[in-house]
Motif scaffolding. Sequence first.
Motif, PDB file in Angstrom:
ATOM      1  N   HIS A   1       0.862  -1.187   0.000  1.00 32.37           N
ATOM      2  CA  HIS A   1       0.000   0.000   0.000  1.00 32.37           C
ATOM      3  C   HIS A   1       0.897   1.236   0.000  1.00 32.37           C
ATOM      4  O   HIS A   1       1.061   1.912   1.011  1.00 32.37           O
ATOM      5  N   PRO A   2       1.466   1.573  -1.169  1.00 31.10           N
ATOM      6  CA  PRO A   2       2.370   2.737  -1.226  1.00 31.10           C
ATOM      7  C   PRO A   2       1.581   4.029  -1.068  1.00 31.10           C
ATOM      8  O   PRO A   2       0.449   4.162  -1.552  1.00 31.10           O
ATOM      9  N   PHE A   3       2.196   4.985  -0.402  1.00 33.90           N
ATOM     10  CA  PHE A   3       1.491   6.243  -0.152  1.00 33.90           C
ATOM     11  C   PHE A   3       2.268   7.458  -0.655  1.00 33.90           C
ATOM     12  O   PHE A   3       1.727   8.307  -1.339  1.00 33.90           O
ATOM     13  N   ALA A   4       3.530   7.591  -0.291  1.00 37.84           N
ATOM     14  CA  ALA A   4       4.344   8.728  -0.721  1.00 37.84           C
ATOM     15  C   ALA A   4       5.667   8.202  -1.271  1.00 37.84           C
ATOM     16  O   ALA A   4       6.099   7.087  -0.937  1.00 37.84           O
ATOM     17  N   LEU A   5       6.306   8.992  -2.112  1.00 34.83           N
ATOM     18  CA  LEU A   5       7.601   8.557  -2.645  1.00 34.83           C
ATOM     19  C   LEU A   5       8.457   9.773  -2.968  1.00 34.83           C
ATOM     20  O   LEU A   5       7.973  10.911  -3.089  1.00 34.83           O
ATOM     21  N   THR A   6       9.756   9.516  -3.133  1.00 41.33           N
ATOM     22  CA  THR A   6      10.733  10.532  -3.508  1.00 41.33           C
ATOM     23  C   THR A   6      11.868   9.853  -4.263  1.00 41.33           C
ATOM     24  O   THR A   6      11.908   8.611  -4.365  1.00 41.33           O
ATOM     25  N   GLN A   7      12.789  10.662  -4.760  1.00 41.73           N
ATOM     26  CA  GLN A   7      13.885  10.127  -5.575  1.00 41.73           C
ATOM     27  C   GLN A   7      15.197  10.771  -5.160  1.00 41.73           C
ATOM     28  O   GLN A   7      15.252  11.956  -4.836  1.00 41.73           O
ATOM     29  N   HIS A   8      16.252   9.970  -5.185  1.00 39.03           N
ATOM     30  CA  HIS A   8      17.597  10.474  -4.953  1.00 39.03           C
ATOM     31  C   HIS A   8      18.593   9.527  -5.590  1.00 39.03           C
ATOM     32  O   HIS A   8      18.521   8.307  -5.403  1.00 39.03           O
ATOM     33  N   ASP A   9      19.504  10.121  -6.342  1.00 41.68           N
ATOM     34  CA  ASP A   9      20.534   9.338  -7.025  1.00 41.68           C
ATOM     35  C   ASP A   9      19.855   8.317  -7.953  1.00 41.68           C
ATOM     36  O   ASP A   9      19.030   8.692  -8.779  1.00 41.68           O
TER      37      ASP A   9
ATOM     38  N   GLN B   1       0.960  -0.594   4.789  1.00 42.36           N
ATOM     39  CA  GLN B   1       0.659  -1.954   5.251  1.00 42.36           C
ATOM     40  C   GLN B   1       1.863  -2.590   5.919  1.00 42.36           C
ATOM     41  O   GLN B   1       1.741  -3.191   6.997  1.00 42.36           O
ATOM     42  N   THR B   2       3.019  -2.465   5.333  1.00 44.03           N
ATOM     43  CA  THR B   2       4.229  -3.028   5.943  1.00 44.03           C
ATOM     44  C   THR B   2       4.838  -2.091   6.973  1.00 44.03           C
ATOM     45  O   THR B   2       5.787  -2.471   7.660  1.00 44.03           O
ATOM     46  N   LYS B   3       4.310  -0.858   7.050  1.00 45.32           N
ATOM     47  CA  LYS B   3       4.808   0.138   7.996  1.00 45.32           C
ATOM     48  C   LYS B   3       6.323   0.306   7.876  1.00 45.32           C
ATOM     49  O   LYS B   3       7.072   0.186   8.849  1.00 45.32           O
ATOM     50  N   SER B   4       6.741   0.623   6.629  1.00 45.75           N
ATOM     51  CA  SER B   4       8.178   0.703   6.372  1.00 45.75           C
ATOM     52  C   SER B   4       8.462   1.703   5.256  1.00 45.75           C
ATOM     53  O   SER B   4       7.550   2.181   4.565  1.00 45.75           O
TER      54      SER B   4
ATOM     55  N   ALA C   1       7.765   1.664  11.092  1.00 47.45           N
ATOM     56  CA  ALA C   1       7.477   3.101  11.079  1.00 47.45           C
ATOM     57  C   ALA C   1       6.000   3.272  10.725  1.00 47.45           C
ATOM     58  O   ALA C   1       5.586   3.004   9.595  1.00 47.45           O
ATOM     59  N   GLU C   2       5.217   3.670  11.715  1.00 46.08           N
ATOM     60  CA  GLU C   2       3.778   3.767  11.517  1.00 46.08           C
ATOM     61  C   GLU C   2       3.358   5.181  11.114  1.00 46.08           C
ATOM     62  O   GLU C   2       4.032   6.170  11.429  1.00 46.08           O
ATOM     63  N   ASP C   3       2.230   5.235  10.406  1.00 42.80           N
ATOM     64  CA  ASP C   3       1.573   6.499  10.046  1.00 42.80           C
ATOM     65  C   ASP C   3       2.504   7.454   9.309  1.00 42.80           C
ATOM     66  O   ASP C   3       2.576   8.657   9.591  1.00 42.80           O
ATOM     67  N   LEU C   4       3.226   6.927   8.331  1.00 44.69           N
ATOM     68  CA  LEU C   4       4.104   7.771   7.519  1.00 44.69           C
ATOM     69  C   LEU C   4       3.277   8.455   6.431  1.00 44.69           C
ATOM     70  O   LEU C   4       2.735   7.800   5.545  1.00 44.69           O
ATOM     71  N   MET C   5       3.187   9.754   6.498  1.00 44.31           N
ATOM     72  CA  MET C   5       2.372  10.509   5.536  1.00 44.31           C
ATOM     73  C   MET C   5       3.162  10.930   4.302  1.00 44.31           C
ATOM     74  O   MET C   5       2.613  10.988   3.209  1.00 44.31           O
ATOM     75  N   ASP C   6       4.431  11.247   4.475  1.00 47.96           N
ATOM     76  CA  ASP C   6       5.197  11.731   3.319  1.00 47.96           C
ATOM     77  C   ASP C   6       6.674  11.423   3.518  1.00 47.96           C
ATOM     78  O   ASP C   6       7.119  11.091   4.629  1.00 47.96           O
ATOM     79  N   ILE C   7       7.436  11.537   2.456  1.00 50.97           N
ATOM     80  CA  ILE C   7       8.874  11.325   2.506  1.00 50.97           C
ATOM     81  C   ILE C   7       9.529  12.249   1.474  1.00 50.97           C
ATOM     82  O   ILE C   7       9.068  12.355   0.333  1.00 50.97           O
TER      83      ILE C   7
END
Length: 358
Positions: A119-127, A136-139, A158-164
């Motif tokens: 259940h992916p929610f937020a993402l970012t990019q580097h390198d 779902q995996t809380k990671s 890591a629970e309740d991660l809204m953004d990264i």
Amino acid sequence: RNLYRTDTGRNTIEVARLDGSCRKVLINSSLYEPRAIVVFPRKGYLFWTDWGHIAKIERAYLDGSDRKVLINTDLGWPNGLTLDYDIRRIFWVDAHLDRIESADLNGKLRQVLISHVSHPFALTQHDRWIYWTDWQTKSIQRVDKYSGRNKETVLANAEDLMDIIVVSPQRQTGSNACGVNNGGCSHLCLARISDFVCACPDDMEGQHCSIIPGFVPLPESTTSSGRNHTAQTAGYLTPLQATGRSCLEKNVSQGLCTQQNGAVPATTGEGLHISYIIGGFLSTLVLLLLIAVLIIYRHKKSKFPDPVIGNLTYSNPSYRTSTQEVKLETTPSPTVYNQLQYKERHSVSSDSLSPFLF
């Protein structure tokens, strides 16, 4: 520098300065559940996702103009969105279809990077990595952005991660026309792909705003009688004065602007007036030249007739029914000759009758 944000409650996209001032609504129509938002300052692009009843990914200029739907098919819940400034592609996570995809800046060349994510929610990019949060995996996990392989867990439990977000000076480089002296704008400078526009906040709060680059409103001064008077009649600084106030010594040393002319764009209004005057003068001059050439040509034509037309001769023969008519017409008897014949005949008649006279 500006801050862009989506408001799901009001279904709007807004912009403000980094300190939260100068708030302005850019887009407030055809938005249902706006979610993630990213900007490409060097290109003047703004991207966002909308997971409403018509899921879509859209793009516009940083002033909200030239709005386009890039992707609106085969989408579920496009939550997270990020930009790869190096390869110039957008990446997004779909929490309903459980996958991560990418496309170019025009929404073309669409590719699935990885499927079967929980259940992916937020993402970012580097390198060379794409990072995302999983509810779902809380990671926090990552995968190679080119191949979609080498998937690994970066942070677990890591629970309740809204953004990264990855913060790095290598994430993006370069600048745009608003990078020096705020483009000469008094409040908001909003870049586009090849130019920029100055904008005013929705709530001015008694301030004065200019949408003309290089003109900064002058503050009002209050006299002892309580009446307000402006420092200048026009109420604006000239581009040179505005640049002189905003061009700092640090910018001068780095070559970003100069105390003499700065980097403030020229006033578009004055340029337009000058171009109109020059264009009208040139048009009038060309029209007068054409009239003069026409007059000279017609004068010469009337003075010197066409030699070809002057040498033409026309033959219009008369056809007769007999040779007698031709002879009579070609050799007419003169009137005097007829009178002489008449006199001779009379004299002969007289002579023949004379013997009988007594």
